[in-house]
Design a protein around this motif. Structure first.
Motif, PDB file in Angstrom:
ATOM      1  N   PRO A  10       0.750  -1.211  -0.017  1.00 22.54           N
ATOM      2  CA  PRO A  10      -0.098   0.020  -0.029  1.00 22.54           C
ATOM      3  C   PRO A  10       0.771   1.287  -0.065  1.00 22.54           C
ATOM      4  CG  PRO A  10       0.078  -1.049   2.133  1.00 22.54           C
ATOM      5  CD  PRO A  10       0.799  -2.091   1.240  1.00 22.54           C
ATOM      6  N   LEU A  11       0.261   2.209  -0.647  1.00 19.14           N
ATOM      7  CA  LEU A  11       1.059   3.513  -0.449  1.00 19.14           C
ATOM      8  C   LEU A  11       1.035   4.287   0.814  1.00 19.14           C
ATOM      9  CD1 LEU A  11       0.314   5.082  -3.969  1.00 19.14           C
ATOM     10  CD2 LEU A  11       1.726   3.434  -3.524  1.00 19.14           C
ATOM     11  N   GLU A  12       1.897   5.297   1.031  1.00 16.47           N
ATOM     12  CA  GLU A  12       1.627   5.944   2.276  1.00 16.47           C
ATOM     13  C   GLU A  12       0.314   6.575   2.328  1.00 16.47           C
ATOM     14  OE1 GLU A  12       4.877   8.709   2.384  1.00 16.47           O
ATOM     15  OE2 GLU A  12       6.285   7.378   2.195  1.00 16.47           O
ATOM     16  N   PRO A  13      -0.290   6.953   3.807  1.00 19.88           N
ATOM     17  CA  PRO A  13      -1.510   7.376   3.776  1.00 19.88           C
ATOM     18  C   PRO A  13      -1.485   8.790   3.195  1.00 19.88           C
ATOM     19  CG  PRO A  13      -0.797   6.620   5.776  1.00 19.88           C
ATOM     20  CD  PRO A  13       0.309   6.478   4.948  1.00 19.88           C
ATOM     21  N   GLN A  14      -2.543   8.990   2.538  1.00 16.88           N
ATOM     22  CA  GLN A  14      -2.933  10.346   1.878  1.00 16.88           C
ATOM     23  C   GLN A  14      -4.214  10.818   2.052  1.00 16.88           C
ATOM     24  OE1 GLN A  14      -2.678  10.375  -2.357  1.00 16.88           O
ATOM     25  NE2 GLN A  14      -2.733   7.830  -2.307  1.00 16.88           N
ATOM     26  N   GLN A  15      -4.564  12.160   1.804  1.00 15.28           N
ATOM     27  CA  GLN A  15      -5.901  12.784   1.879  1.00 15.28           C
ATOM     28  C   GLN A  15      -6.819  12.102   0.814  1.00 15.28           C
ATOM     29  OE1 GLN A  15      -4.162  16.622  -0.200  1.00 15.28           O
ATOM     30  NE2 GLN A  15      -6.003  17.041   0.929  1.00 15.28           N
ATOM     31  N   HIS A  16      -8.104  12.258   0.819  1.00 17.18           N
ATOM     32  CA  HIS A  16      -9.289  11.844   0.071  1.00 17.18           C
ATOM     33  C   HIS A  16      -9.007  12.493  -1.299  1.00 17.18           C
ATOM     34  CE1 HIS A  16     -13.115  11.240  -1.677  1.00 17.18           C
ATOM     35  NE2 HIS A  16     -13.485   9.936  -0.810  1.00 17.18           N
ATOM     36  N   TRP A  17      -9.519  11.823  -2.180  1.00 13.24           N
ATOM     37  CA  TRP A  17      -9.403  12.506  -3.625  1.00 13.24           C
ATOM     38  C   TRP A  17     -10.095  13.689  -3.850  1.00 13.24           C
ATOM     39  CZ3 TRP A  17     -13.524  13.593  -6.704  1.00 13.24           C
ATOM     40  CH2 TRP A  17     -14.552  12.747  -6.361  1.00 13.24           C
ATOM     41  N   ALA A  18     -10.933  13.781  -3.141  1.00  7.34           N
ATOM     42  CA  ALA A  18     -11.933  15.061  -3.342  1.00  7.34           C
ATOM     43  C   ALA A  18     -11.207  16.268  -2.541  1.00  7.34           C
ATOM     44  CB  ALA A  18     -13.163  14.936  -2.569  1.00  7.34           C
ATOM     45  N   HIS A  19     -10.046  16.020  -1.694  1.00  7.99           N
ATOM     46  CA  HIS A  19      -9.311  17.067  -1.159  1.00  7.99           C
ATOM     47  C   HIS A  19      -8.209  17.397  -1.947  1.00  7.99           C
ATOM     48  CE1 HIS A  19     -11.199  16.134   3.203  1.00  7.99           C
ATOM     49  NE2 HIS A  19     -11.912  17.155   2.154  1.00  7.99           N
ATOM     50  N   LEU A  20      -7.796  16.626  -2.908  1.00 13.46           N
ATOM     51  CA  LEU A  20      -6.674  16.989  -3.782  1.00 13.46           C
ATOM     52  C   LEU A  20      -7.029  18.203  -4.626  1.00 13.46           C
ATOM     53  CD1 LEU A  20      -5.736  13.247  -5.071  1.00 13.46           C
ATOM     54  CD2 LEU A  20      -4.815  14.546  -3.081  1.00 13.46           C
ATOM     55  N   ALA A  62       1.488  11.249  -6.564  1.00 15.55           N
ATOM     56  CA  ALA A  62       0.650  10.889  -7.675  1.00 15.55           C
ATOM     57  C   ALA A  62       1.598   9.842  -8.673  1.00 15.55           C
ATOM     58  CB  ALA A  62       0.570  12.100  -8.577  1.00 15.55           C
ATOM     59  N   ARG A  63       3.003  10.173  -8.685  1.00 17.30           N
ATOM     60  CA  ARG A  63       4.004   9.238  -9.301  1.00 17.30           C
ATOM     61  C   ARG A  63       3.807   7.740  -8.792  1.00 17.30           C
ATOM     62  NH1 ARG A  63       8.068  12.502  -8.675  1.00 17.30           N
ATOM     63  NH2 ARG A  63       9.125  11.378  -7.291  1.00 17.30           N
ATOM     64  N   ALA A  64       3.594   7.816  -7.298  1.00 13.30           N
ATOM     65  CA  ALA A  64       3.540   6.349  -6.802  1.00 13.30           C
ATOM     66  C   ALA A  64       2.419   5.921  -7.129  1.00 13.30           C
ATOM     67  CB  ALA A  64       3.916   6.678  -5.431  1.00 13.30           C
ATOM     68  N   ALA A  65       1.345   6.474  -7.079  1.00 11.51           N
ATOM     69  CA  ALA A  65      -0.018   6.057  -7.270  1.00 11.51           C
ATOM     70  C   ALA A  65       0.038   5.545  -8.979  1.00 11.51           C
ATOM     71  CB  ALA A  65      -1.215   6.970  -7.305  1.00 11.51           C
ATOM     72  N   SER A  66       0.564   6.158  -9.735  1.00  9.77           N
ATOM     73  CA  SER A  66       0.815   5.712 -11.209  1.00  9.77           C
ATOM     74  C   SER A  66       1.414   4.549 -11.293  1.00  9.77           C
ATOM     75  CB  SER A  66       1.195   6.719 -12.325  1.00  9.77           C
ATOM     76  OG  SER A  66       1.239   6.395 -13.522  1.00  9.77           O
ATOM     77  N   LEU A  67       2.717   4.471 -10.581  1.00 10.50           N
ATOM     78  CA  LEU A  67       3.369   3.190 -10.715  1.00 10.50           C
ATOM     79  C   LEU A  67       2.636   2.061  -9.944  1.00 10.50           C
ATOM     80  CD1 LEU A  67       6.210   2.217 -11.516  1.00 10.50           C
ATOM     81  CD2 LEU A  67       6.983   2.817  -8.882  1.00 10.50           C
ATOM     82  N   TYR A 314      -5.001   9.615 -10.104  1.00  6.69           N
ATOM     83  CA  TYR A 314      -3.644   9.878  -9.525  1.00  6.69           C
ATOM     84  C   TYR A 314      -3.596   9.681  -7.988  1.00  6.69           C
ATOM     85  CZ  TYR A 314      -2.235  10.554 -14.425  1.00  6.69           C
ATOM     86  OH  TYR A 314      -2.269  10.300 -15.738  1.00  6.69           O
ATOM     87  N   PHE A 315      -4.199   8.739  -7.191  1.00  6.13           N
ATOM     88  CA  PHE A 315      -3.956   8.477  -5.847  1.00  6.13           C
ATOM     89  C   PHE A 315      -4.250   6.907  -5.756  1.00  6.13           C
ATOM     90  CE2 PHE A 315      -8.400   9.061  -7.260  1.00  6.13           C
ATOM     91  CZ  PHE A 315      -9.116   7.928  -6.427  1.00  6.13           C
ATOM     92  N   ASP A 316      -3.949   6.766  -4.336  1.00  5.85           N
ATOM     93  CA  ASP A 316      -3.976   5.397  -3.857  1.00  5.85           C
ATOM     94  C   ASP A 316      -5.372   4.584  -4.287  1.00  5.85           C
ATOM     95  OD1 ASP A 316      -3.621   2.734  -3.026  1.00  5.85           O
ATOM     96  OD2 ASP A 316      -2.550   3.210  -1.095  1.00  5.85           O
ATOM     97  N   PHE A 317      -5.667   4.248  -5.241  1.00  8.08           N
ATOM     98  CA  PHE A 317      -7.260   3.841  -5.477  1.00  8.08           C
ATOM     99  C   PHE A 317      -7.588   2.807  -4.358  1.00  8.08           C
ATOM    100  CE2 PHE A 317     -10.099   1.221  -7.556  1.00  8.08           C
ATOM    101  CZ  PHE A 317     -11.206   1.995  -8.126  1.00  8.08           C
TER     102      PHE A 317
END
Length: 333
Positions: A10-20, A62-67, A314-317
């Motif tokens: 899993p990627l590092e915790p991040q905010q909800h996509w709506a807050h991006l 965003a790069r990590a989410a794409s990868l 481009y977020f941790d889906f």
């Protein structure tokens, strides 16, 4: 840059996509549209691509989410033919930039060849003045579906539900550029009884309501687990509850860019009926919702095999919607 992570991590915790932060504001669209109309395509590329390069280089999340997405797609269907690298993520960002240019072409009504596949069922509904729920995804250029709607006299109106305040700004821009457009963006920050009544009226009038099926709304609505690219993900229940409540068919639709499909066409609109009628029995409601979410997830997987770089989340889906999931086991089929 760090070495690529395993697609299982899993990627590092991040905010909800709506807050991006939303980077395609109306003033930016106007500026790019002016450049495209008055200076041409190449100056637009010179304006757009450096911005993409800077965004790609500076936005590690965003790069990590794409990868992560590209590696999971490769693990699931071997679409890329190799393990995804940071170069592939840059190509992913470039594909997004090219789609922005296509959005500008769509808004400016420049000729774009569009092939249609599986849309006859929707056209038959329009002729019968019946409405439908259309579940979409953040893949390709849905603005070209609007162009297709404007050029088809059978289509009465297409209402697109969105969950961010940026929709109001973009809707005003569309109204100014295309005052007679049959497409309207509807911002829905809270699904209430009044919202349900409004949508029911639109369906009764033979209009369509489109809603994204690949992003869980912030703070409201159920999310449903389904298997996606070999990993459990959460999907919004809204499209299936709406179709059941409004007693109308459920279609999936997207618009994919060439050259993934054919050089004869710039884009292909693909539509598929997921269900003519949706039934959500009280005793088996959760299982029924999961069944429809899984149908959608399989449909989305098939789209991505044809156009792997055209999915723009481009977020941790796989971490979205974890705060309000429906407590049931993910189906395997």
């Amino acid at each position: 840059m760090n070495s690529p992570k395993s697609p299982h991590e899993p990627l590092e915790p991040q905010q909800h996509w709506a807050h991006l932060p939303e980077n395609t504001f109306a003033w930016g669209i106007r500026l790019l549209l002016w450049v495209r109309r008055h200076l041409g395509a190449w100056p637009l590329i010179f304006c757009l691509y450096p911005v993409v390069l800077c965004y790609w280089a500076c936005n590690a999340r965003a790069r990590a989410a794409s990868l992560q997405y590209l590696n999971r797609l490769e693990e699931h269907s071997h679409t890329l033919g190799h393990q995804a690298s940071h170069l592939d993520t840059f190509k992913h960002f470039i594909a997004f930039a090219e789609t922005i240019m296509d959005k500008l072409l769509a808004i400016s009504n420049e000729p774009i060849t569009i092939q249609k596949k599986g849309t006859q069922g929707l056209l038959d509904l329009f002729e019968q003045q019946r409405g439908a729920i259309i579940v979409t995804a953040h893949i390709g250029c849905l603005e070209l579906c609007r162009v297709s709607a404007e050029n088809n006299s059978k289509i009465r109106k297409l209402n697109v539900l969105v969950h961010t305040a940026h929709a109001q700004r973009f809707n005003r821009l569309l109204k100014q550029l295309q005052p007679n457009s049959p497409v309207e963006l509807l911002q829905v920050s809270e699904f209430s009884t009044a919202t349900a009544v409004m949508l029911a009226q639109k369906i009764e009038q033979g209009e369509c309501v489109a809603i994204a099926g690949d992003r869980v709304p912030l703070g409201h609505g159920l999310s449903i687990p389904a298997s996606f690219l070999g990993h459990e993900a959460m999907f919004p229940a809204g499209p299936y509850i709406l179709a059941a409540t409004l007693k109308c068919p459920l279609y999936a639709m997207t618009c994919i860019r060439a050259p993934y499909l054919s050089r004869k066409y710039h884009y292909q609109i693909q539509a598929q009926c997921l269900a003519e009628h949706i039934s959500l029995p009280r005793k088996t409601r959760q299982q029924a919702l999961m069944h429809y979410a899984q149908l959608y997830a399989h449909w989305l997987e098939n789209q991505l095999q044809s156009a792997p770089l055209s999915w723009f989340n481009y977020f941790d889906f796989w971490q979205q919607g974890q705060t309000n999931p429906m407590p049931t086991k993910t189906p395997t089929a």
